[in-house]
Scaffold this active site. Structure first.
Site, PDB file in Angstrom:
ATOM      1  N   ASP A   1       1.881 -14.970  12.093  1.00  0.00           N
ATOM      2  CA  ASP A   1       0.744 -15.052  10.806  1.00  0.00           C
ATOM      3  C   ASP A   1       0.155 -14.029  10.587  1.00  0.00           C
ATOM      4  OD1 ASP A   1      -1.427 -15.941  10.476  1.00  0.00           O
ATOM      5  OD2 ASP A   1      -1.422 -18.015  11.885  1.00  0.00           O
TER       6      ASP A   1
ATOM      7  N   GLU B   1       0.820  -1.505   0.205  1.00  0.00           N
ATOM      8  CA  GLU B   1       0.184  -0.043  -0.311  1.00  0.00           C
ATOM      9  C   GLU B   1       0.816   1.591  -0.465  1.00  0.00           C
ATOM     10  OE1 GLU B   1      -3.049   0.490   3.137  1.00  0.00           O
ATOM     11  OE2 GLU B   1      -3.865   2.061   2.261  1.00  0.00           O
TER      12      GLU B   1
ATOM     13  N   HIS C   1      -2.466   9.634  -1.407  1.00  0.00           N
ATOM     14  CA  HIS C   1      -2.359   8.285  -2.585  1.00  0.00           C
ATOM     15  C   HIS C   1      -2.597   8.827  -3.943  1.00  0.00           C
ATOM     16  CE1 HIS C   1      -5.262   5.831   0.926  1.00  0.00           C
ATOM     17  NE2 HIS C   1      -3.717   6.165   1.278  1.00  0.00           N
TER      18      HIS C   1
ATOM     19  N   LYS D   1      -8.369 -15.595  15.214  1.00  0.00           N
ATOM     20  CA  LYS D   1      -9.222 -14.929  13.179  1.00  0.00           C
ATOM     21  C   LYS D   1     -10.435 -14.161  13.342  1.00  0.00           C
ATOM     22  CE  LYS D   1      -4.696 -17.090  12.735  1.00  0.00           C
ATOM     23  NZ  LYS D   1      -3.910 -18.319  11.998  1.00  0.00           N
TER      24      LYS D   1
END
Lengths: 401, 401, 401, 401
Positions: free
Chosen positions: B301, B97, B396, B226
């Site tokens: 993870d 990103e 951006h 998760k």
């Protein structure tokens, strides 16, 4: 067996991917698998063995000091019957969690034995929600009504910023003096967050100019971007997508070492009651694992696994067989822009046949979303089978996690 | 300027990391930055320029076909005053990103100008919650009481599976005939999910043997792993960690181009009211972005960004300056095991001085958690400043996301 | 002072309601207040002193053995500037919680000193969501599309069951083989739950007949009725309604014994951060108390306080004064049907001028909703003032709760 | 049949409560039922036919103008096998919702045919959570540790305010500069909210004095009082209580006109999947209805139905029969204080044998909680049966709701 023989055997399907390491050392097995994939898909996958150069990534990172390498595996031969994705796919998964690719692969086998997974996009649209400051409830309502009454002006503001995106709707949420406007765009093959952000800025300027209220923040957290939220669960964000399969009893017993009933029972106790008792927004076994690995492999925004973790898995016994479904209400995903431009990520998209813009626009992102849902389905099937059969931690022990 | 000169200038701090690309082409700028880091930290960072070999990753993936490369940037000179982490850190962030590393870097500058970030671990413990089937509420209570009354037996079961982990507590949640037992372990430097899973299996066997109830699933979704969940928010999972900083008004104005009041105002409207109205579990601007990038870089993870997205950011004006804090209730993180063993990931951990087991055990993971919280703080500070100053989408656009 | 004198003094406003007990014993004070209300509103309020007869309640209860009496107080002179409710209202509140009516009354005083509360209805529609069993995702989508394509048939089914209600929309939510259809009706002056339930049954029969799928349950819990839910928060149920007031600093200091800043600060720490940390769906001080007391008094369904508890309170300092708002996303409320037909309840509705059907239809329910929001606002103002001033428990001690 | 004959027949059980209206007009049927209850329980229930006097309610309301009468019905003969409540209970329910008492009564019949409901209290403790302002994370941790290290001082502060209540624990939740301390008390027969509030004030004063931090609000919304919250779901508030029953297939078919499988199926699709898709905190059919009606009848705080709505209902087929359970994590309930002192409410408590303080202290509140859970179970059973049999709205139509 030498390398060339292994490549041939893998490419033809005479040898399974997971057996390559029996015939070759692990380093050469990786090469053999990659070359077999190249042969099967008629592709150049050298970026998976390459070094990422700074000039290739300058739009994706700053202060670059190199590249972080994530092991990339393949879950082979996932059969998908989507509205967009139709066929058999070798699904690339980037992960550091041992056993994950093996588990998804087992799920893919079971899905294929079952005649494939049905997948469908239920809803689509990328969102951004700026927040404005008004003088109070009356003005907030006035602005909401102005937007309803002036669709052309709003659309013009949006289309001044994007050729591809189309405004779907604007939902107002007044809270005291704050007015949140949630804009939703059809972003075609882009994941669309930048597109909708820039469009929102144009709409915000229009509103500031026309109605004299002040923009507080271009993102007001009702987008909702990268925070788990019921709003996204209820209204969707990105693709809302589902997949399902009916696994014959025999396949469940032989491949998953358990029974349809044991999986149905486990789904109720674990995925439904357990998640309910935990006040969770995710009613599934491990959607996030598969979403994360596929997102990394295909150049998605890695933080969007947050939204991708909020799905529901259902399981039913139907005529003695197992019906399994996954519904992902909010999957932000695309095939152009962002990380999809990087060499290795693009190679993975090419492996799935969905690199770049689709024909018609949006087709590639739709395909990828359906493949993603089917992959999540395969992952759920395999893990739930393992839990029902009682060997979760043993798999991890053996695989060295 | 040639490469060697750039390395020297970067290593000495005479040149800023972000200026390397002005002096060199991007490919060589990457090399210069990496070599400067090597010099500053007296490390070998060649894995960041390497190829991941199959033999290096065989515990982390199956069906490996190569490696997926994520651009790796550095947010330099984050000053942290933790209970465990003390010093100035060059924080590696892996992301696709654009603008993220630049933004966090700006936050690090502002934090450093402010005298550094305080960071503290509030609570610790990795969890797993198997679900059992009982005959009903009475038996579920009986089992709960047996566990309370037999700590030695339960501890023996746990310690039969791990030398490092220590059982902290077992919390029972009966729901009808289902009994969920949430085990919590001090996993020291490991993130600990495997450790607690294996320990849970031993405890489950003990309970099945002693009390005659049946294990339905080694994970009953009250872990909660998760999936976004209020349970983890309320009870914690992994590290619960916080960081805070007081940024002088002058720094806010000069570095962030806005005022303390504008950030305080934005925090209330966006991070608190907006998230409330969205029924979100995350009351922050973008914790997930920073957690995701740091998790990738340090071999965590990648699906655990889900838990890492549920934090709260607070902002207050204190004597005209800006007080900013982040609280992350559930950050699963470690420095041994899993992806931390891979070469590039280990190089990143070394850059932070926390590779492998700590001294005493747990110290490295604690340090990393405090650094993570401080990095999230820097990321919040910068993005909230940008939003308050009104130039989010422009950043951006310029950076090409 | 004798009874008649007290009635006169109360009716004319020369004596405050709360002072009646100083002049008379409590039994006669109750009578004096009731008679003063009768005089002020030109009403017969004898049902508030009566016995409920079985023949009056036979539609509202079975196995009736008598009546349960709840003390009924009045919060006097709430000034409301709604789109529908305009004027000054004596608000009846039925409660057993000592100090509640006194506290709301104090809030009403502060609101009146501030020139009254603005109130607006933001959205309206009562919902019911049957769940159907389909063969899978494809069929669920097909049914969704059929409903979109056949609005006339669906509307006919609805209007075959109700003269008053109008179908607003039908929102489909497929989850695996399950299809939830959330119907939303404009129920005019009725709260509308029965209306939408009966209409849903007709639509379900239509769909079963046309499309061959089976109704599993007329309520599929996505209505969502009497369960706290983010769905209702996000989408609304019944009336979504807001109220706001700007309280001059002087009034805050004199009436509430604190400052605007102290209330703003308390709102952020308690109502926003505290509720966020508790993963709550209600970001307010005690909306439920006021909703419960007003619902009992006006014959609403007492279990709907669940939905009424999910609002957000905001507080801001504006030019040194206090801006306070409440937003209630889901307030199921009506003036016909259900408990509104009972004598005492009807007397309370008459006191507010909203008994029975409005002119035009829906007007009375709209008025009541705006009064409800303004009353909640008064209640928030007073409690937050008390907490900021630090005397919550003292009030309770003195008033004997 | 004359009144006296009817009373005899009802008291002896020769006539069912619901048949009284066939033999007498509704007004006299009410009297007959009440007198029969008086005879069965050897009680004076005249308050259920009385007028509430101002002097009886002066601790419960201010500005009293009379009483609001709620129809009171009885669900007869609920068989409960609790740890505390053992026997057969006529459960008083105050409601304006036609069909509710009839429905619960049907459930009570089915439960009794099944040999009664098992009920158990899982956890207990009333909570209040003041919020303090500290200088930051370090000080917040210091205070937390001080409390851990000074249990005697904290206990002394609590016991200076209450003879009955016992401090169970204090849980700290730091968020930035805010420190929330959630105190939990065993309040014996009181619901306990006032008790814990007053105790919290004493603890707050202790902490302010010892540690120099400032109390911001005696309630910091982490209590969590009358707002739906995952915190209460996960940690409990008031009584956490469960009930269960195994209903023989024959009873399901004969009494509920459906099958065990149809109820199990409905529970999964509606109560689990539907609530999951709605992001709800309540996974049940209508816990709130029964909690609301019982709370009104027994003088509980009517706004606490919010917490009482957050339960989970589970259903399983066990050997062809139906296992049904309800788990209510947060039920604030008591038999002394508040509305329990009012005449009609006290009469209802007496009907259940739990008026006033228990022997030992706490026993009456525990009994009432178990009865409440069993009543909720009966209500779930009946409504789910009606939905499965497909006649929900017909029941409402016939009963005139």
């Amino acid at each position: 067996m030498n390398l060339e023989e292994a490549v041939s055997a893998l490419a033809s399907g005479d040898m399974k991917l997971r057996d390559a390491a029996k015939a070759l050392d692990e380093d050469r097995a990786v090469e053999a698998r990659r070359r077999a994939l190249e042969a099967r898909h008629d592709l150049d996958l050298s970026p998976l063995d390459g070094r990422l150069r700074g000039s290739e990534a300058e739009n994706n990172v700053e202060n670059m000091v190199g590249a972080l390498e994530i092991p990339l595996g393949v879950a082979p031969e996932l059969e998908v019957h989507g509205e967009h994705a139709r066929g058999i796919f070798d699904v690339p998964l980037a992960t550091t969690e041992g056993a994950l690719v093996a588990s998804v692969s087992r799920g893919c086998s079971a899905v294929r034995e079952s005649g494939g997974a049905v997948a469908r996009i239920l809803k689509d649209g990328m969102t951004r929600a700026p927040v404005f400051l008004t003088s109070g409830v009356e003005e907030a309502l006035k602005v909401s009504r102005w937007i309803d009454g002036n669709p052309d002006a709003v659309n013009r503001a949006v289309s001044s910023t994007t050729e591809h995106g189309e405004l779907l709707d604007v939902e107002p949420f007044p809270v005291g003096r704050n007015l949140f406007l949630r804009l939703r765009l059809d972003a075609k093959d882009a994941m669309g967050m930048n597109m909708v952000t820039i469009a929102s800025e144009a709409v915000a300027e229009l509103i500031e100019g026309e109605l004299g209220i002040r923009l507080v923040s271009l993102s007001g957290n009702m987008c909702v971007d990268k925070k788990p939220s019921a709003l996204n669960v209820v209204r969707g964000r990105g693709k809302s997508v589902a997949a399902e399969v009916v696994v014959p009893r025999d396949t469940v017993e032989r491949v998953l070492k358990c029974t349809p009933d044991s999986i149905v029972d486990l789904n109720v106790r674990k995925n439904l009651i357990g998640s309910a008792r935990a006040a969770s927004l995710g009613f599934n076994a491990h959607h996030a694992n598969i979403v994360a690995a596929l997102f990394l492999a295909t150049g998605q925004d890695e933080a969007h696994v947050v939204e991708g973790s909020t799905g529901i898995t259902t399981a039913e016994a139907v005529d003695g067989d197992l019906y399994l479904s996954v519904t992902l209400p909010a999957l932000p995903i695309g095939t152009v822009g962002g990380g999809t431009r990087l060499p290795a990520q693009r190679a993975c998209l090419e492996t799935l046949g969905v690199a770049g813009g689709g024909e018609p626009p949006g087709e590639n992102a739709d395909r990828l979303a359906e493949i993603a849902a089917a992959t999540v389905l395969a992952g759920e099937l395999s893990l739930m089978g393992a839990l029902a059969a009682g060997h979760l931690s043993r798999a991890h022990e053996e695989l060295g996690r």
